[in-house]
Write a protein that holds these residues in place. Sequence first.
Motif, PDB file in Angstrom:
ATOM      1  N   GLY A  63      37.122  31.763  40.466  1.00 53.45           N
ATOM      2  CA  GLY A  63      37.944  31.633  41.654  1.00 53.45           C
ATOM      3  C   GLY A  63      37.457  32.444  42.831  1.00 53.45           C
ATOM      4  O   GLY A  63      37.899  32.219  43.962  1.00 53.45           O
ATOM      5  N   ASP A  64      36.553  33.401  42.584  1.00 52.19           N
ATOM      6  CA  ASP A  64      35.935  34.169  43.665  1.00 52.19           C
ATOM      7  C   ASP A  64      34.451  33.811  43.778  1.00 52.19           C
ATOM      8  O   ASP A  64      33.991  33.333  44.808  1.00 52.19           O
ATOM      9  N   ASP A  65      33.731  34.062  42.696  1.00 56.93           N
ATOM     10  CA  ASP A  65      32.285  33.851  42.689  1.00 56.93           C
ATOM     11  C   ASP A  65      31.886  32.481  42.141  1.00 56.93           C
ATOM     12  O   ASP A  65      30.837  31.943  42.505  1.00 56.93           O
ATOM     13  N   ILE A  66      32.689  31.964  41.230  1.00 51.16           N
ATOM     14  CA  ILE A  66      32.387  30.690  40.578  1.00 51.16           C
ATOM     15  C   ILE A  66      33.650  29.835  40.541  1.00 51.16           C
ATOM     16  O   ILE A  66      34.768  30.366  40.601  1.00 51.16           O
ATOM     17  N   PRO A  67      33.510  28.503  40.475  1.00 53.57           N
ATOM     18  CA  PRO A  67      34.692  27.636  40.458  1.00 53.57           C
ATOM     19  C   PRO A  67      35.621  27.972  39.291  1.00 53.57           C
ATOM     20  O   PRO A  67      35.184  28.194  38.163  1.00 53.57           O
ATOM     21  N   ARG A 115      44.195  32.743  48.476  1.00 51.33           N
ATOM     22  CA  ARG A 115      44.628  31.593  49.269  1.00 51.33           C
ATOM     23  C   ARG A 115      44.998  31.998  50.695  1.00 51.33           C
ATOM     24  O   ARG A 115      44.762  31.268  51.667  1.00 51.33           O
ATOM     25  N   ARG A 116      45.569  33.193  50.844  1.00 49.37           N
ATOM     26  CA  ARG A 116      45.965  33.660  52.181  1.00 49.37           C
ATOM     27  C   ARG A 116      44.781  34.160  53.003  1.00 49.37           C
ATOM     28  O   ARG A 116      44.931  34.505  54.166  1.00 49.37           O
ATOM     29  N   GLY A 117      43.599  34.264  52.377  1.00 50.91           N
ATOM     30  CA  GLY A 117      42.438  34.738  53.102  1.00 50.91           C
ATOM     31  C   GLY A 117      42.228  36.231  53.028  1.00 50.91           C
ATOM     32  O   GLY A 117      41.406  36.793  53.766  1.00 50.91           O
ATOM     33  N   ARG A 118      42.911  36.893  52.085  1.00 52.72           N
ATOM     34  CA  ARG A 118      42.794  38.353  51.971  1.00 52.72           C
ATOM     35  C   ARG A 118      41.620  38.764  51.102  1.00 52.72           C
ATOM     36  O   ARG A 118      41.280  39.937  51.028  1.00 52.72           O
ATOM     37  N   LEU A 119      41.006  37.792  50.416  1.00 49.41           N
ATOM     38  CA  LEU A 119      39.840  38.063  49.572  1.00 49.41           C
ATOM     39  C   LEU A 119      38.671  37.212  50.073  1.00 49.41           C
ATOM     40  O   LEU A 119      38.682  36.737  51.198  1.00 49.41           O
ATOM     41  N   SER A 120      37.670  37.024  49.239  1.00 49.76           N
ATOM     42  CA  SER A 120      36.456  36.360  49.705  1.00 49.76           C
ATOM     43  C   SER A 120      36.524  34.834  49.663  1.00 49.76           C
ATOM     44  O   SER A 120      35.631  34.157  50.162  1.00 49.76           O
ATOM     45  N   ALA A 121      37.573  34.263  49.078  1.00 41.16           N
ATOM     46  CA  ALA A 121      37.662  32.810  48.940  1.00 41.16           C
ATOM     47  C   ALA A 121      37.801  32.135  50.307  1.00 41.16           C
ATOM     48  O   ALA A 121      38.420  32.686  51.226  1.00 41.16           O
ATOM     49  N   VAL A 170      37.647  26.684  44.450  1.00 40.40           N
ATOM     50  CA  VAL A 170      38.575  26.300  43.386  1.00 40.40           C
ATOM     51  C   VAL A 170      39.042  27.588  42.724  1.00 40.40           C
ATOM     52  O   VAL A 170      38.258  28.311  42.111  1.00 40.40           O
ATOM     53  N   LEU A 171      40.322  27.902  42.887  1.00 37.33           N
ATOM     54  CA  LEU A 171      40.883  29.145  42.363  1.00 37.33           C
ATOM     55  C   LEU A 171      41.165  29.026  40.864  1.00 37.33           C
ATOM     56  O   LEU A 171      40.992  27.978  40.256  1.00 37.33           O
ATOM     57  N   GLY A 172      41.652  30.147  40.282  1.00 32.60           N
ATOM     58  CA  GLY A 172      42.124  30.139  38.907  1.00 32.60           C
ATOM     59  C   GLY A 172      41.229  30.874  37.936  1.00 32.60           C
ATOM     60  O   GLY A 172      40.119  30.423  37.662  1.00 32.60           O
ATOM     61  N   HIS A 173      41.719  32.024  37.427  1.00 36.04           N
ATOM     62  CA  HIS A 173      40.917  32.806  36.475  1.00 36.04           C
ATOM     63  C   HIS A 173      41.640  33.024  35.151  1.00 36.04           C
ATOM     64  O   HIS A 173      41.125  33.712  34.291  1.00 36.04           O
ATOM     65  N   GLU A 174      42.823  32.448  34.965  1.00 38.75           N
ATOM     66  CA  GLU A 174      43.570  32.595  33.708  1.00 38.75           C
ATOM     67  C   GLU A 174      43.455  31.282  32.947  1.00 38.75           C
ATOM     68  O   GLU A 174      44.307  30.410  33.060  1.00 38.75           O
ATOM     69  N   ILE A 175      42.421  31.168  32.153  1.00 37.34           N
ATOM     70  CA  ILE A 175      42.009  29.862  31.648  1.00 37.34           C
ATOM     71  C   ILE A 175      42.026  29.820  30.115  1.00 37.34           C
ATOM     72  O   ILE A 175      41.549  30.739  29.450  1.00 37.34           O
ATOM     73  N   ALA A 176      42.568  28.729  29.590  1.00 37.80           N
ATOM     74  CA  ALA A 176      42.439  28.414  28.160  1.00 37.80           C
ATOM     75  C   ALA A 176      42.038  26.956  28.035  1.00 37.80           C
ATOM     76  O   ALA A 176      42.414  26.124  28.869  1.00 37.80           O
ATOM     77  N   GLY A 177      41.280  26.652  27.020  1.00 37.16           N
ATOM     78  CA  GLY A 177      40.856  25.269  26.856  1.00 37.16           C
ATOM     79  C   GLY A 177      40.100  25.052  25.566  1.00 37.16           C
ATOM     80  O   GLY A 177      40.186  25.854  24.622  1.00 37.16           O
ATOM     81  N   GLU A 178      39.337  23.989  25.547  1.00 39.14           N
ATOM     82  CA  GLU A 178      38.566  23.604  24.363  1.00 39.14           C
ATOM     83  C   GLU A 178      37.087  23.520  24.740  1.00 39.14           C
ATOM     84  O   GLU A 178      36.735  23.003  25.800  1.00 39.14           O
ATOM     85  N   HIS A 190      46.568  37.457  42.402  1.00 45.56           N
ATOM     86  CA  HIS A 190      45.217  37.455  42.962  1.00 45.56           C
ATOM     87  C   HIS A 190      44.932  36.110  43.636  1.00 45.56           C
ATOM     88  O   HIS A 190      44.305  36.056  44.707  1.00 45.56           O
ATOM     89  N   ASP A 191      45.396  35.023  43.024  1.00 49.79           N
ATOM     90  CA  ASP A 191      45.198  33.691  43.595  1.00 49.79           C
ATOM     91  C   ASP A 191      45.903  33.572  44.947  1.00 49.79           C
ATOM     92  O   ASP A 191      45.385  32.954  45.883  1.00 49.79           O
ATOM     93  N   LEU A 192      47.104  34.144  45.034  1.00 42.23           N
ATOM     94  CA  LEU A 192      47.857  34.078  46.284  1.00 42.23           C
ATOM     95  C   LEU A 192      47.140  34.843  47.398  1.00 42.23           C
ATOM     96  O   LEU A 192      47.067  34.379  48.542  1.00 42.23           O
ATOM     97  N   LEU A 193      46.601  36.016  47.056  1.00 43.69           N
ATOM     98  CA  LEU A 193      45.845  36.779  48.048  1.00 43.69           C
ATOM     99  C   LEU A 193      44.614  36.000  48.509  1.00 43.69           C
ATOM    100  O   LEU A 193      44.299  35.960  49.707  1.00 43.69           O
TER     101      LEU A 193
END
Length: 341
Positions: free
Chosen positions: A113-117, A47-53, A58-66, A42-45
């Motif tokens: 990555g689409d609607d929010i950073p 980045r290529r302009g195939r989606l709304s970004a 700031v892309l990235g929706h597979e997130i882990a953290g604290e 999804h990030d690659l699409l």
Amino acid sequence: MRCIALDGTGAPDVLVPGVRPVPQPGPGDLLIRVRACGVCGHDLLARRGRLSAGRGTVLGHEIAGEVVGVGVEVTDDLLHRRVALVQRIPCGHCPECAAGLTTLCREGPGFYGDDIPGGYSEYVLATPANVVPVPDSVPDVAAAILSCAVGTGLRALRRAGTRAGDLVVVTGAGGGVGVHAVQLAHHFGATVVALTGSPAKEKALLDLGADAVLVSPDVRAVRDCVRDLGGRRGADVAIELTGGPTFPLALRALGPRGQLVLVGNTEPATLPLEPGLSILKELTIHGSAHADTTDLAAAVELVASGAVTPVAAQTWPLDEAARAHEAVERRKVTGRAVLVP
């Protein structure tokens, strides 16, 4: 904070390091220090302009953290807890959310990555409605890919009601969702036929539980393989992860009353559907979106118990996001690429 933002759309070199203010949690928000973020197709699409970004995204929706901060109206139960995030922050009050269909919510903040950073950064905002605690036994890099790479396949297999004894065809099996769909189907007791475009991924897929691996097959090769594995009239389930390139093949691989679950669309296009085939075989085609917190919690449990092993093929520092994209684009990654701030 450091981040990677799009300087326009196009090749991987549009991913440019930058600096932005750390977001401040508002009412109901959590502040997440990102420990790892997966790189999805999804990030690659996007980045290529195939989606709304576009520029500045700031892309990235597979997130882990604290969880390192909480806004007002949030208890501090999650503070300092390690968490994995689902891709969309739901609103919690629309009709879809009230019905438990949070993946269909369009009134909340939206999709990372689409609607929010997104998670190509050191911090993101979340809410208690889109996080699941992660035990210490699950490392950050594995936790990052639990929602998308593991949970998406889990949701798709559940959508089809996959059970022991079923014969399941997985297209795009060497990708991030595919390798985990193969593992999950095997865990459910299904016989698994994995389809990939890369000969280099064959052994890995067999090791992950595939009963057979076919490299760039035609319809006849898939049918013959399914029949040899006991599917006399076709497969019970097809998990379609690539869309246009393999959709006709996956549909024709199904037997009577077979179920195709459409999850991925790597080359957005109109897909050809043969009405006669679908009618005569009484086929069902499902759409299946990303994981919700129920799917993610189940994925966490499967990984913590050892039933499924997350396949994070390689990690890159955050500043090398462009290199990670290039590796995924050239199909040099079996499993999921992960950025580590």
